[in-house]
Design a protein around this motif. Sequence first.
Motif, mmCIF file in Angstrom:
data_model
loop_
_atom_site.group_PDB
_atom_site.id
_atom_site.type_symbol
_atom_site.label_atom_id
_atom_site.label_comp_id
_atom_site.label_asym_id
_atom_site.label_seq_id
_atom_site.Cartn_x
_atom_site.Cartn_y
_atom_site.Cartn_z
ATOM 1 N N GLY A 1 13.592 0.861 -2.460
ATOM 2 C CA GLY A 1 12.314 0.980 -3.144
ATOM 3 C C GLY A 1 11.466 2.093 -2.608
ATOM 4 O O GLY A 1 11.991 3.084 -2.158
ATOM 5 N N ASN B 1 10.488 -4.323 5.075
ATOM 6 C CA ASN B 1 9.410 -3.874 5.946
ATOM 7 C C ASN B 1 9.109 -4.985 6.950
ATOM 8 O O ASN B 1 9.092 -6.163 6.572
ATOM 9 N N CYS C 1 4.936 9.297 1.927
ATOM 10 C CA CYS C 1 6.082 8.849 1.130
ATOM 11 C C CYS C 1 6.052 9.433 -0.269
ATOM 12 O O CYS C 1 5.022 9.440 -0.929
ATOM 13 N N THR D 1 0.877 -1.175 0.000
ATOM 14 C CA THR D 1 0.000 0.000 0.000
ATOM 15 C C THR D 1 0.910 1.219 0.000
ATOM 16 O O THR D 1 2.111 1.106 0.239
ATOM 17 N N LYS D 2 0.291 2.357 -0.275
ATOM 18 C CA LYS D 2 1.127 3.562 -0.365
ATOM 19 C C LYS D 2 1.044 4.316 0.973
ATOM 20 O O LYS D 2 -0.048 4.651 1.438
ATOM 21 N N CYS D 3 2.173 4.583 1.605
ATOM 22 C CA CYS D 3 2.162 5.330 2.875
ATOM 23 C C CYS D 3 1.947 6.824 2.564
ATOM 24 O O CYS D 3 2.505 7.342 1.604
#
Lengths: 373, 598
Positions: free
Chosen positions: A62, A97, A23, A18-20
């Motif tokens: 990444g 992560n 970020c 998922t996109k934080c």
Amino acid sequence: MNNTESPGLYIHVPFCGTKCPYCNFYSITSFSLVADWLDSLRKEAIIYKDRFAAFDSIYIGGGTPTLLAEHELAALIDTLFRYFTFSPDTEITIEANPDDITLEKPTLLRKIGVNRISLGVQSFNDKELQSLRRRHSAAQAERALERIRASGFTNIGVDLMYGLPGQTQAGWVQTMKRALDFKPEHLSCYQMTLENGTPFGKMSTDGRIKPLGEEEGRSFFLITSGFLEEQGYIHYEISNFAREQKYKSRHNSKYWQHVPYLGLGPAAHSFLEGVRWWNLDSVESYCRALDQGGVPVAGTETLSQEQHLLESLYLGFRTSHGIDLKLLNNRPRSDTILSELQESGLIQVHGGRAMPTRDGFLVADGLPLLFAG
Amino acid sequence: MPQIRNFSIIAHIDHGKSTLADRLIQHAGLVTERQFRDQILDTMDLERERGITIKSQTVTLPYTGKKGKEYDLNLIDTPGHVDFSYEVSRALASCEGVLLIVDASQGVQAQTVANLYMAMEHDLTIIPVINKIDLPSADVDQVKEQIENELGLDPEPSILCSAKEGIGIENVLEAIVEQIPAPTGNPHDPLTALIFDANYDPFRGTIISCRVFDGTVRPGDIIRFMSNNATYKVEEVGVFRLSREPRKELSAASVGYIISGIKTVSDTRIGDTITLNSNPAAAPLPGFKEAKPMVFSSIYPVSSDDYTSLVEALEKYKLNDSALIYQKDSSAALGQGFRCGFLGLLHLEIFQQRLEREYGQAIIMTAPSVRYQFRLQDGKTITIDNPQYYPDDAGIESSFEPFIKASIFIPERYMGEVMKLCIARRGVNPRFNYPTQGRVEVTFDMPLAEVIFDFYDRMKTITQGYGSFDYDLIEYREGDLVKLDILVNSEKVDALSLIVHRDRARDWGVRVCDRLKEAIPRHQFKIAIQGAIGGKIISRSTIPAFRKDVTAKCYGGDITRKRKLLEKQKKGKKRMKMVGSVMIPQGAFVAVLKSDNE
Ligand SMILES: Nc1nc2c(ncn2[C@@H]2O[C@H](COP(=O)(O)OP(=O)(O)OP(=O)(O)O)[C@@H](O)[C@H]2O)c(=O)[nH]1
Ligand code: SF4
Ligand SMILES: [Mg+2]
């Protein structure tokens, strides 16, 4: 610092679960293009295969590289070793992560040659982790660190952030302490930046979240630096700490010293012989360019002497290594400025170098322009 | 051949000169309705922005008189503001007569008188024109009385006119041809042409505006400047319509231009006489008196690399503004520059803006100063307009500063506030005069130094724009003067020094320190700003250091972006001056002059 001239190799893995919301790295949340990306990466590697000397660092970043399947990671490393040469003691880092660190993962990583893990913990406070919409909990982060250690990794880096919504200074010290329980060889402690183009950035312009004020930011920074140095860490870059000299990030140090590096993958940057280039920042167009037999480069620049100097100054002032005073030769008034900065306790001068103090780090961005102008 | 009439339109500011010129131009059919705009001779951007005339403008109008005779009327529209009076004085040297405009509602004002005197000095025919008679507040009888009593002219032949409504225009034209004498001069005598203005054109070289007194000049002639014997071959001559209009020749009594590929800017001097190389005149024309500057300021290029380009720009600028006086100057803080003299503060401001806009020069200007006199212990008297050359305190026996008579016209209700302001500015000897119901003229003797800074702005604010202000230099008076030095991190910044009256020194010290505190950005270290008189600190302020100014992350992908950001900041820094280790923005040198309410 691991002051070698050997180049470093960076791989950008542009995929995340998922996109934080804070970020601004380039990544996408669909995995359908992983195979294409891997294939394109191989093509890109071929383009540069004879251009660089033997690398002594690989940094797989990444994105979230640990989301790749075992065979994909193995194929990636394979490609690198097929087309490039490496010195025997190459530092091979992977960004991980916590939620991806299954029981077997660390061992698998070791098997394919990874010898350094940089773990994106960010916080040991569950509330904060939720507000960052991370995919892991504090307990998961601790478990991940245990597993990594247990698998035999002797070089572990932990990434943390301060200046989070709702975070107190005491809470921040608590987070650092919990990280220290695992005696990480390396710590990165970033003040959260509310970047334009991210959800947090938007919330910040809307006034829904507030960035740390100058005074608060300063005090977090000083607490961090003071506390970690007390614990024996070396504060060697604005946001980076190493337990011993040898644990400074070899790869990242190359960026700060104009050592050549090659970046493969979408949005990756490279630097060689005064030329810097950067790749297209979309997986599709990156793959397309390589499919059509082209280079996936979006832009390139050749540093003029003046630009090189400016970079040397600002990069230098961000590290405890500082700048070579020879850079300031013939700069008007540089002696006056140096002594003003010394008197103000912002730099120390010895051994022909000017090195920022802790207070100097705080204002490092403004130092180069005092000289270059 | 049409007959020639040469005249200027002169008046106090805003009395309607350029508007009257509009009507005359339209009457002559020089513009179509579509081309026309109000104050069409005010061509400079700054003139249009500010609604005032800055430069005199010449235009040649064809006119057929009532009696059927053909004329070429050479009209020169002049500025009314006192700071541009040098433009008026030079225009008058080309004329035989003037239209003296008086605003029917304002009546005779300071520049009405001053300009009339100038016209009289030149023995010109004076035609009084009472303008703006359309205004409800117009009071023609009272203005006629003023013309008689204050100007000493016969009010009877005054022409009543409304430039705005186009009333009385034909009477004006008839008066011009009937009353102003035809110029004398012989087209067959040796050439004498007076250069009264010029401007530099990058393609064609210096374009000279001149009045031919005797002789004739044609393309192909070799002309000679009588002051320096430089010779050039004439490429083109002509007259000014709304743009240049080439003619076959310019002969005695015409006003027009000469183009001869003059690329050496310094060859052309305003006031010089042009003659023909083959048949030179015996003696040059008298030329002009030098302008007498009242206000002085030093200028420096923002970036010292630009010094040579500033030198060139000044030369060219001076061609088109001969009231500017300048000489080389240098400052430890700001490097090589020029000390410039101006007729007043507006002149200074216009200079700075034109230099920036028309000549692309970014400059730093220091605080304006007046010219002081010092009588020294050794009996010598020296004159100083630059604080840098303030003499050694111990050697000074007495100091003198210029005083002016300040006349302020205001509605009565503002009297209290205006009085307070004048007294705070060391005004003395107040006098009152009630020219019309509800309005008062307050006159003070005041030090010029106190009005060159911020006085006019303050007065305008206090009177909500209803006040007008004029001044005349009266004399030098003794005053207790001191030099106020400004130190930035203990380093004296010579370009910020001021000569001030001791009574006002503390005020100034505090103000400059406060202003610099706002104008100098925070640095990585603390900056102390101090005001000092003879080594004694009288004021101070401190600019705190940056506490934190560093970005968290800088890896491979950030380096170029971050460098570009620095490069951008570095460009901004070009507009800064380094004093020791402190970067002082160019604006800071001027910020000390900004008034409180800006
Ligand atoms: N009502 C009225 N207004 C006029 C008349 N003539 C000029 N004005 C106005 O007065 C103002 C000043 O006019 P200008 O022609 O610019 O005055 P000027 O004397 O050339 O001013 P400077 O060149 O700055 O000295 C403008 O707003 C004109 O419209 C007139 O006859 N009647
Ligand atoms: S912070 Fe890491 S995990 Fe989150 S979106 Fe960015 S690259 Fe992906
Ligand atoms: Mg005008």
